[in-house]
Design an enzyme around this catalytic site. Sequence first.
Site, short mmCIF file in Angstrom:
data_model
loop_
_atom_site.label_atom_id
_atom_site.label_comp_id
_atom_site.label_asym_id
_atom_site.label_seq_id
_atom_site.Cartn_x
_atom_site.Cartn_y
_atom_site.Cartn_z
N ASP A 209 -45.23 -30.36 -15.72
CA ASP A 209 -45.96 -30.20 -14.36
C ASP A 209 -47.21 -31.17 -14.34
O ASP A 209 -48.02 -30.74 -13.39
CB ASP A 209 -46.05 -28.99 -13.97
CG ASP A 209 -44.60 -28.09 -13.99
OD1 ASP A 209 -43.82 -28.58 -13.59
OD2 ASP A 209 -44.88 -26.95 -14.49
N HIS B 34 -38.89 -32.50 -11.58
CA HIS B 34 -39.72 -33.62 -11.30
C HIS B 34 -39.94 -33.74 -9.76
O HIS B 34 -38.98 -33.92 -8.89
CB HIS B 34 -39.18 -34.77 -12.05
CG HIS B 34 -39.61 -34.67 -13.43
ND1 HIS B 34 -39.01 -35.81 -14.52
CD2 HIS B 34 -40.03 -33.86 -14.28
CE1 HIS B 34 -39.53 -35.40 -15.70
NE2 HIS B 34 -40.03 -34.34 -15.62
P1 IMP Z 1 -36.97 -22.75 -21.27
O1 IMP Z 1 -37.18 -24.23 -21.29
O2 IMP Z 1 -36.43 -22.60 -19.89
O3 IMP Z 1 -36.47 -22.21 -22.26
O4 IMP Z 1 -38.61 -22.07 -21.38
C1 IMP Z 1 -39.36 -21.98 -22.23
C2 IMP Z 1 -40.90 -22.25 -21.84
O5 IMP Z 1 -40.84 -23.39 -21.41
C3 IMP Z 1 -41.13 -21.27 -20.65
O6 IMP Z 1 -42.37 -20.95 -20.80
C4 IMP Z 1 -40.94 -22.07 -19.51
O7 IMP Z 1 -41.73 -21.67 -18.11
C5 IMP Z 1 -41.22 -23.40 -19.91
N1 IMP Z 1 -40.86 -24.51 -19.22
C6 IMP Z 1 -39.50 -25.27 -19.40
N2 IMP Z 1 -39.56 -26.21 -18.75
C7 IMP Z 1 -40.56 -26.33 -17.89
C8 IMP Z 1 -40.92 -27.34 -17.06
O8 IMP Z 1 -40.41 -28.24 -16.90
N3 IMP Z 1 -42.32 -27.16 -16.52
C9 IMP Z 1 -42.89 -26.05 -16.75
N4 IMP Z 1 -42.73 -25.19 -17.84
C10 IMP Z 1 -41.27 -25.51 -18.30
MG MG Z 2 -41.97 -29.81 -13.27
#
Ligand code: IMP
Ligand code: MG
Length: 332
Positions: free
Chosen positions: A13, A42
């Site tokens: 982000d 995105h």
């Molecule tokens: P997962 O990738 O869904 O397994 O989540 C693992 C960690 O990564 C969590 O804290 C999510 O909030 C974070 N996370 C995964 N993808 C994103 C993203 O695109 N933006 C922000 N946080 C993310």
């Molecule tokens: Mg994002």
Amino acid sequence: MPCTVIAGAFWGDEGKGKIISYMALKDKLDVCIRTGSVNAAHTVWFEGRRYALHMVPAAFVYEECRLLIGAGANVHVGKFLEEVEATEVKNRIGVDQQASIIEEKHSIQDKTSEHLKGLGTTGWGIGPAIEERVRRTARVAKDIPELQPYLTEASEEVNEAIDAGKKVVVEGTQGLMLSLFYGTYPYVTSRDTSASAICSEAGVGPTRVDNVLVVFKAFMTRVGTGSLPGELTKEEAMRRGWFETAAGTGRDRRSAPFSFELAKKAAIIHGATQAAVTKLDALYPECKGAKKYDALHKEAKEFINKIEKQTGIPVVLIGTGPDALDIIDRRE
Ligand code: IMP
Ligand code: MG
């Protein structure tokens, strides 16, 4: 610039979507290859419309750009088809035949695992999908009837484009602090998010990259659990105008002031040659919409200088508003 890798510095982000959409329009990108998966959204603002893209590369805004999804990515078929329609890119998007598939069962496993819930995952199922790939039981793009019209050898296409001197962007997702290897383990995602791993997912070797552009946001945010140095209360974040909600899941984003120490770590591990800073207007409202560096106030310039000094790389792009074109471009 023939081949540039875009990588996030913090917990995702940072505004990679905005930076890539700007480069697509300004540099007239020939190819943009996306990595990662549906957990990352995105955001692109273009011609008054907002897109939160989970699958389609952010460079879609430039209609001559070939769009690809790399072999290392995980494709959510429903989301892919929905976004292809919304962005009208059917005739110029390709999916590597060996990209793996993330399915509803993975999302259910993600949402019902106490361990994964404790990590604050997005719930899209990315961890379970990657586990299946590692077990070599995952389905891949070429097994999916709906993906047949899109199948390609993405790495071949991207390497041919580099050979021909075309302008290529490799679109990383998330940020270094979410890396399985370099992030705040175990509060991380299920893959390495460093520039090297982004290249690996796209099939681009390290000698083929000209630039690694690390994207910083002017303050830091994080969704899910895990440490966030300097974290502010929600009230304070709102007072400062930094409070955000996640583009993908709608969850509150926690926020903290910019960390020069983490910025330096990200620049080193990504091997960054250049930086972008987004949302400078959130720190310095008077620079909103600025397109020239000279238009920035003294404090804003000092902030940019400090980032350059601490990381040792130039800040070449500065975001001053949400639209793809709200940018100060200091390249050339
Ligand atoms: P997962 O990738 O869904 O397994 O989540 C693992 C960690 O990564 C969590 O804290 C999510 O909030 C974070 N996370 C995964 N993808 C994103 C993203 O695109 N933006 C922000 N946080 C993310
Ligand atoms: Mg994002």
